[in-house]
Design a protein around this motif. Sequence first.
Motif, PDB file in Angstrom:
ATOM      1  N   ASN A 347      76.687 -42.561  -0.689  1.00  0.00           N
ATOM      2  CA  ASN A 347      75.751 -41.687  -1.396  1.00  0.00           C
ATOM      3  C   ASN A 347      74.384 -42.352  -1.484  1.00  0.00           C
ATOM      4  OD1 ASN A 347      74.911 -39.424  -2.903  1.00  0.00           O
ATOM      5  ND2 ASN A 347      75.263 -40.524  -4.808  1.00  0.00           N
ATOM      6  N   VAL A 348      73.344 -41.596  -1.108  1.00  0.00           N
ATOM      7  CA  VAL A 348      71.963 -42.062  -1.215  1.00  0.00           C
ATOM      8  C   VAL A 348      71.189 -41.047  -2.038  1.00  0.00           C
ATOM      9  CG1 VAL A 348      69.878 -42.747   0.015  1.00  0.00           C
ATOM     10  CG2 VAL A 348      72.115 -43.122   1.066  1.00  0.00           C
ATOM     11  N   THR A 349      70.563 -41.497  -3.115  1.00  0.00           N
ATOM     12  CA  THR A 349      69.758 -40.608  -3.942  1.00  0.00           C
ATOM     13  C   THR A 349      68.383 -41.219  -4.162  1.00  0.00           C
ATOM     14  OG1 THR A 349      70.614 -41.598  -5.982  1.00  0.00           O
ATOM     15  CG2 THR A 349      71.738 -39.642  -5.151  1.00  0.00           C
ATOM     16  N   VAL A 350      67.410 -40.342  -4.415  1.00  0.00           N
ATOM     17  CA  VAL A 350      66.037 -40.763  -4.678  1.00  0.00           C
ATOM     18  C   VAL A 350      65.554 -40.054  -5.935  1.00  0.00           C
ATOM     19  CG1 VAL A 350      63.701 -40.964  -3.775  1.00  0.00           C
ATOM     20  CG2 VAL A 350      65.639 -40.996  -2.190  1.00  0.00           C
ATOM     21  N   GLN A 351      65.025 -40.839  -6.866  1.00  0.00           N
ATOM     22  CA  GLN A 351      64.416 -40.292  -8.077  1.00  0.00           C
ATOM     23  C   GLN A 351      62.905 -40.442  -7.958  1.00  0.00           C
ATOM     24  OE1 GLN A 351      66.020 -38.824 -10.621  1.00  0.00           O
ATOM     25  NE2 GLN A 351      68.095 -39.251  -9.884  1.00  0.00           N
ATOM     26  N   ALA A 352      62.184 -39.356  -8.213  1.00  0.00           N
ATOM     27  CA  ALA A 352      60.725 -39.383  -8.076  1.00  0.00           C
ATOM     28  C   ALA A 352      60.072 -38.771  -9.305  1.00  0.00           C
ATOM     29  CB  ALA A 352      60.291 -38.626  -6.830  1.00  0.00           C
ATOM     30  N   SER A 353      58.996 -39.411  -9.769  1.00  0.00           N
ATOM     31  CA  SER A 353      58.178 -38.894 -10.872  1.00  0.00           C
ATOM     32  C   SER A 353      56.837 -38.460 -10.291  1.00  0.00           C
ATOM     33  CB  SER A 353      57.968 -39.969 -11.943  1.00  0.00           C
ATOM     34  OG  SER A 353      59.203 -40.356 -12.499  1.00  0.00           O
ATOM     35  N   SER A 354      56.495 -37.205 -10.467  1.00  0.00           N
ATOM     36  CA  SER A 354      55.286 -36.659  -9.847  1.00  0.00           C
ATOM     37  C   SER A 354      54.533 -35.791 -10.846  1.00  0.00           C
ATOM     38  CB  SER A 354      55.642 -35.817  -8.617  1.00  0.00           C
ATOM     39  OG  SER A 354      56.453 -36.535  -7.727  1.00  0.00           O
ATOM     40  N   THR A 355      53.336 -35.449 -10.456  1.00  0.00           N
ATOM     41  CA  THR A 355      52.581 -34.415 -11.151  1.00  0.00           C
ATOM     42  C   THR A 355      52.281 -33.294 -10.159  1.00  0.00           C
ATOM     43  OG1 THR A 355      50.446 -35.457 -10.659  1.00  0.00           O
ATOM     44  CG2 THR A 355      51.516 -36.033 -12.749  1.00  0.00           C
ATOM     45  N   VAL A 356      52.205 -32.089 -10.686  1.00  0.00           N
ATOM     46  CA  VAL A 356      51.807 -30.934  -9.887  1.00  0.00           C
ATOM     47  C   VAL A 356      50.586 -30.322 -10.563  1.00  0.00           C
ATOM     48  CG1 VAL A 356      52.453 -28.705  -8.930  1.00  0.00           C
ATOM     49  CG2 VAL A 356      54.185 -30.501  -9.185  1.00  0.00           C
ATOM     50  N   THR A 357      49.477 -30.337  -9.867  1.00  0.00           N
ATOM     51  CA  THR A 357      48.247 -29.749 -10.393  1.00  0.00           C
ATOM     52  C   THR A 357      47.972 -28.449  -9.652  1.00  0.00           C
ATOM     53  OG1 THR A 357      47.354 -31.954 -10.855  1.00  0.00           O
ATOM     54  CG2 THR A 357      45.801 -30.115 -10.861  1.00  0.00           C
ATOM     55  N   ALA A 358      47.835 -27.376 -10.404  1.00  0.00           N
ATOM     56  CA  ALA A 358      47.571 -26.060  -9.815  1.00  0.00           C
ATOM     57  C   ALA A 358      46.082 -25.725  -9.932  1.00  0.00           C
ATOM     58  CB  ALA A 358      48.407 -24.992 -10.507  1.00  0.00           C
ATOM     59  N   TYR A 359      45.533 -25.188  -8.828  1.00  0.00           N
ATOM     60  CA  TYR A 359      44.123 -24.813  -8.789  1.00  0.00           C
ATOM     61  C   TYR A 359      43.994 -23.369  -8.331  1.00  0.00           C
ATOM     62  CZ  TYR A 359      43.301 -29.899  -8.652  1.00  0.00           C
ATOM     63  OH  TYR A 359      43.288 -31.239  -8.905  1.00  0.00           O
ATOM     64  N   ALA A 360      42.967 -22.703  -8.820  1.00  0.00           N
ATOM     65  CA  ALA A 360      42.537 -21.424  -8.252  1.00  0.00           C
ATOM     66  C   ALA A 360      41.409 -21.713  -7.270  1.00  0.00           C
ATOM     67  CB  ALA A 360      42.061 -20.485  -9.351  1.00  0.00           C
ATOM     68  N   ILE A 361      41.496 -21.088  -6.101  1.00  0.00           N
ATOM     69  CA  ILE A 361      40.488 -21.321  -5.062  1.00  0.00           C
ATOM     70  C   ILE A 361      39.398 -20.262  -5.204  1.00  0.00           C
ATOM     71  CG2 ILE A 361      40.074 -21.571  -2.590  1.00  0.00           C
ATOM     72  CD1 ILE A 361      43.048 -22.152  -2.229  1.00  0.00           C
ATOM     73  N   GLN A 362      38.210 -20.695  -5.592  1.00  0.00           N
ATOM     74  CA  GLN A 362      37.096 -19.777  -5.795  1.00  0.00           C
ATOM     75  C   GLN A 362      36.577 -19.270  -4.440  1.00  0.00           C
ATOM     76  OE1 GLN A 362      36.241 -18.628  -8.601  1.00  0.00           O
ATOM     77  NE2 GLN A 362      36.899 -20.129 -10.154  1.00  0.00           N
ATOM     78  N   PRO A 363      35.863 -18.144  -4.429  1.00  0.00           N
ATOM     79  CA  PRO A 363      35.304 -17.614  -3.172  1.00  0.00           C
ATOM     80  C   PRO A 363      34.440 -18.621  -2.419  1.00  0.00           C
ATOM     81  CG  PRO A 363      35.179 -15.954  -4.897  1.00  0.00           C
ATOM     82  CD  PRO A 363      35.630 -17.223  -5.571  1.00  0.00           C
TER      83      PRO A 363
END
Length: 504
Positions: A347-363
Amino acid sequence: MFVWFVLSLLTLPEATGTNAGVNIKLTQKGLEYGRQTGIASIQQKLRTLHVPDISGTESVDPIGKVQYSLTGMQIVNLGLPQSSLGLVPGTGVSLSIANAFISLHAKWRVKYLWIIEDSGSFDLAVSELSIRTTIAVMSDDTGHPSISMINCATTVGRSSITFHGGASWLYNLFSSFINKALRDALQKQICHLVADSIAEMNPHLKTLNVIARVDKYAEIEYSMVASPAISSTSIDLGLKGEFYNIGQHKEPPFSPKPFSLPSQDTSMLYIGVSAFTANSAGFVYHSAGALSFNITDDMIPSESPLHLNTGTFEVFIPQIAKMYPGLMMQLLVKTEKEPILTFESNNVTVQASSTVTAYAIQPNSTLSPLFVLNLQGSVSASVYVNELKLAGAVTLNEIDMSLAKSYVGPFQVTSLDNIFKTVLKVAVIPKVNARLAEGYPLPAIGMMQLVNTQLQVMKDYLLIGTDVQLNPLCHDFLFWGGKNMLPQCATRVLKHQGFLYGVE
């Protein structure tokens, strides 16, 4: 040939660490393959043996002094039917050849009683020839491998000489000392040839680079952490096995744990790759910012019901559509710290701590931040050997999200679970798997092919058991010092050693 692979492993420069990230065991089965491939090369090399012309004066009863010369000696037949390759604890490798035979053809000429000359040809058959040599392995002052012959002994058991032409009554008169002169010359020349053959390998051993280039971000160091442990049945080596950023060797905040390979001998070679090696890769790629992904809607399959736009998120966060109506969105997934990989039995497992930043794309293409999520994720990994590299693939297990910051007011994070699981599965995981499929070079075997390879996931390390065979494209490179090396072999070797990253 395989024996040079053995020597190159033995002579990698030593590192200053204590515990190895990669352990290697070369078994007796591997040495036997080295003997089989190496003896063919030695036999071919001995066919180039040059015995210089011999001349001298001997007193022969009853005619007095006889001047003789033996010229144009050529090998017409040679065989090495018995040989063995062994280990010399604390020193290196020993090679023994027994019951070898050599046949020579040459011309003879004599002069006696000051004015009488005679000439003809002769055939010399040498049998029960033995060669014994010990090869020392070390590092030179530049940290590259170096080998040298410590000793060499050649013994000619039996020989016979047959003369052609000239006066036959002369043959028995001087055959004994001519026979001895030829035996002495052969013994001397064979050991010189063996020494030259060994010395000729040093320029090629200097091309062995203990730093294996992986990609534009990383390289792997395979220097030794201790002297090789040589027993009568195997060679055990500990290599550093650590990833580094290109040009910046910064140590990670963790160290390798000691581990040893099981006593197995069904394969020629065993390679143990520790969790430390894999985790040092995670540290390097995180430090380089390579574990950062921009996700846009064109990365989502067109048939997906979910798309990256403010309309999709309106159902879960109504204020987004009010503040940024009809806009496309972009997500930035970025690791907060290096991922942690764990090896357990099968068994091989990976634990990851991340951030997800959401943006609105302006014209005008500027990005307006919407929210930032903390993401704890777990993936399962499958690992396999692909040619000379260790490769793999991951699948998503679970994610746990929490709101780190919102620019659009409060909202329920759990409502976004399905969206982000879908995004990770269809956009992030495929990119990760594409990179993992390219693989990471295994140590110091760039001119060999792995066959009958098996991989087991053990506690804290991967165990690779494999046989090897000489790459046919590299036959001339290994046996003849590159004089006839094919371009395909040159590219393969240089690319594996990191000199030609990205060259196909």
